[in-house]
Design a protein around this motif. Structure first.
Motif, mmCIF file in Angstrom:
data_model
loop_
_atom_site.group_PDB
_atom_site.id
_atom_site.type_symbol
_atom_site.label_atom_id
_atom_site.label_comp_id
_atom_site.label_asym_id
_atom_site.label_seq_id
_atom_site.Cartn_x
_atom_site.Cartn_y
_atom_site.Cartn_z
ATOM 1 N N PHE A 3 -3.358 -42.472 -10.516
ATOM 2 C CA PHE A 3 -2.161 -41.588 -11.169
ATOM 3 C C PHE A 3 -1.505 -42.042 -12.069
ATOM 4 N N ILE A 4 -0.672 -41.220 -12.682
ATOM 5 C CA ILE A 4 0.067 -42.665 -14.193
ATOM 6 C C ILE A 4 1.917 -42.070 -13.393
ATOM 7 N N LEU A 5 2.931 -43.004 -13.858
ATOM 8 C CA LEU A 5 4.092 -43.099 -12.954
ATOM 9 C C LEU A 5 4.881 -42.457 -14.164
ATOM 10 N N PHE A 6 6.385 -41.417 -14.062
ATOM 11 C CA PHE A 6 6.653 -41.055 -15.066
ATOM 12 C C PHE A 6 8.448 -41.539 -14.310
ATOM 13 N N ALA A 7 8.862 -42.923 -14.002
ATOM 14 C CA ALA A 7 10.279 -43.255 -13.546
ATOM 15 C C ALA A 7 11.708 -43.108 -14.621
ATOM 16 N N GLY A 8 12.352 -41.864 -13.861
ATOM 17 C CA GLY A 8 13.666 -41.293 -14.739
ATOM 18 C C GLY A 8 13.871 -40.105 -14.396
ATOM 19 N N ASN A 9 15.068 -39.555 -14.178
ATOM 20 C CA ASN A 9 15.612 -38.050 -13.862
ATOM 21 C C ASN A 9 14.780 -37.666 -15.418
ATOM 22 N N ILE A 10 15.191 -36.133 -15.064
ATOM 23 C CA ILE A 10 14.185 -35.034 -16.107
ATOM 24 C C ILE A 10 15.350 -34.240 -16.080
ATOM 25 N N TYR A 11 15.140 -34.717 -17.936
ATOM 26 C CA TYR A 11 16.546 -34.006 -18.877
ATOM 27 C C TYR A 11 15.435 -33.440 -20.079
ATOM 28 N N THR A 25 -4.404 -32.456 -21.797
ATOM 29 C CA THR A 25 -4.918 -33.254 -22.768
ATOM 30 C C THR A 25 -5.129 -34.042 -21.912
ATOM 31 N N VAL A 26 -4.652 -34.969 -21.194
ATOM 32 C CA VAL A 26 -6.036 -35.802 -20.545
ATOM 33 C C VAL A 26 -6.252 -35.344 -19.771
ATOM 34 N N ARG A 27 -5.567 -34.664 -18.872
ATOM 35 C CA ARG A 27 -6.561 -34.259 -17.425
ATOM 36 C C ARG A 27 -8.160 -33.430 -17.480
ATOM 37 N N LYS A 28 -8.291 -32.901 -18.856
ATOM 38 C CA LYS A 28 -9.365 -32.119 -19.539
ATOM 39 C C LYS A 28 -10.909 -33.583 -19.332
ATOM 40 N N GLN A 29 -9.785 -35.054 -19.479
ATOM 41 C CA GLN A 29 -11.043 -35.044 -19.392
ATOM 42 C C GLN A 29 -11.512 -36.908 -18.213
ATOM 43 N N ILE A 30 -10.359 -36.935 -17.746
ATOM 44 C CA ILE A 30 -10.047 -37.699 -16.412
ATOM 45 C C ILE A 30 -9.298 -37.546 -15.255
ATOM 46 N N ASP A 31 -9.684 -37.669 -14.624
ATOM 47 C CA ASP A 31 -9.203 -37.135 -12.988
ATOM 48 C C ASP A 31 -7.410 -38.120 -12.598
ATOM 49 N N VAL A 32 -7.224 -37.472 -13.035
ATOM 50 C CA VAL A 32 -5.740 -38.249 -12.561
ATOM 51 C C VAL A 32 -4.216 -37.579 -12.448
ATOM 52 N N HIS A 33 -3.493 -38.404 -11.416
ATOM 53 C CA HIS A 33 -2.370 -38.148 -11.286
ATOM 54 C C HIS A 33 -0.994 -37.993 -11.882
ATOM 55 N N LEU A 34 -0.152 -37.001 -11.573
ATOM 56 C CA LEU A 34 1.079 -38.048 -12.648
ATOM 57 C C LEU A 34 2.075 -37.893 -11.162
ATOM 58 N N VAL A 35 2.964 -39.192 -11.251
ATOM 59 C CA VAL A 35 4.034 -38.874 -9.982
ATOM 60 C C VAL A 35 5.163 -39.452 -10.700
ATOM 61 N N VAL A 36 5.951 -38.429 -10.741
ATOM 62 C CA VAL A 36 7.431 -38.784 -11.114
ATOM 63 C C VAL A 36 8.662 -39.306 -9.643
ATOM 64 N N HIS A 61 3.463 -34.519 -9.072
ATOM 65 C CA HIS A 61 4.126 -34.647 -7.704
ATOM 66 C C HIS A 61 5.793 -35.393 -7.984
ATOM 67 N N PHE A 62 5.981 -34.742 -7.380
ATOM 68 C CA PHE A 62 7.219 -35.367 -7.296
ATOM 69 C C PHE A 62 8.547 -36.359 -6.302
#
Length: 179
Positions: A3-11, A25-36, A61-62
């Motif tokens: 997974f890659i990480l986004f750390a911060g509130n969403i606004y 776009t990344v997911r079309k090439q690499i099986d990776v998730h995003l965690v918020v 994933h939140f």
């Protein structure tokens, strides 16, 4: 899962919709998730609509608010931290990622370059393709990853609360010094 990480509130200022578009776009090439790791602050509804329209609900994933002690584990386990904010006065997630040995992709705008130094790949926060390409590079180029990790540790060492307090005290003393 990776997974890659986004750390911060969403606004709107955090540029989350463009991150989602790049992630798609990344997911079309690499099986990776995003965690918020952060909450929904305000005006996040458009971001959630983008999540749905891109069909990313199963791979984003939140975690909600994550206490600082636990956030270290998120950074340490992530393949990369991606922080394509429109503008940060400093961008603490940049330093946190560096300190935890997490490769960093961040905006070239605002205070992020000051915070991350040579320990990040910088992107144009308005360019989805630029963000996606940077993520792919970090996930696929082991030499780049190792360089970013090593530079990140060195960069994070430039900052401490003790240094901040000392600099603040010096500023106060300079301002209050008799003319």
């Amino acid at each position: 899962s990776r997974f890659i990480l986004f750390a911060g509130n969403i606004y709107p200022g955090k540029n989350f919709t463009r991150l989602l578009e790049a992630f798609s776009t990344v997911r079309k090439q690499i099986d990776v998730h995003l965690v918020v790791a952060g909450g929904m602050r305000w005006k996040y509804q458009d971001d959630m609509k983008a999540l749905e329209s891109l069909g990313l609900q199963d791979c984003v994933h939140f975690a909600g608010y994550v206490p600082q002690k636990e956030l270290v584990a998120f950074y340490s386990l992530a393949e990369a931290t991606v922080f394509p904010s429109h503008y940060e006065s400093f961008g603490l997630p940049n330093i946190e990622a560096n300190a935890c040995g997490c490769p960093l992709v961040t905006s070239r705008t605002g205070g992020s370059p000051e915070a991350a130094g040579n320990a990040a790949i910088y992107v144009d926060p308005l360019d989805v393709e630029d963000i996606a390409n940077a993520i792919v590079r970090v996930l696929t180029d082991d030499d780049l990853r190792q360089t970013l990790i090593a530079n990140g540790y060195k960069n994070a060492a430039r900052f401490s609360w003790e240094k901040t307090a000392q600099s603040t005290l010096e500023a106060f003393e300079w301002v209050l010094a008799p003319a």
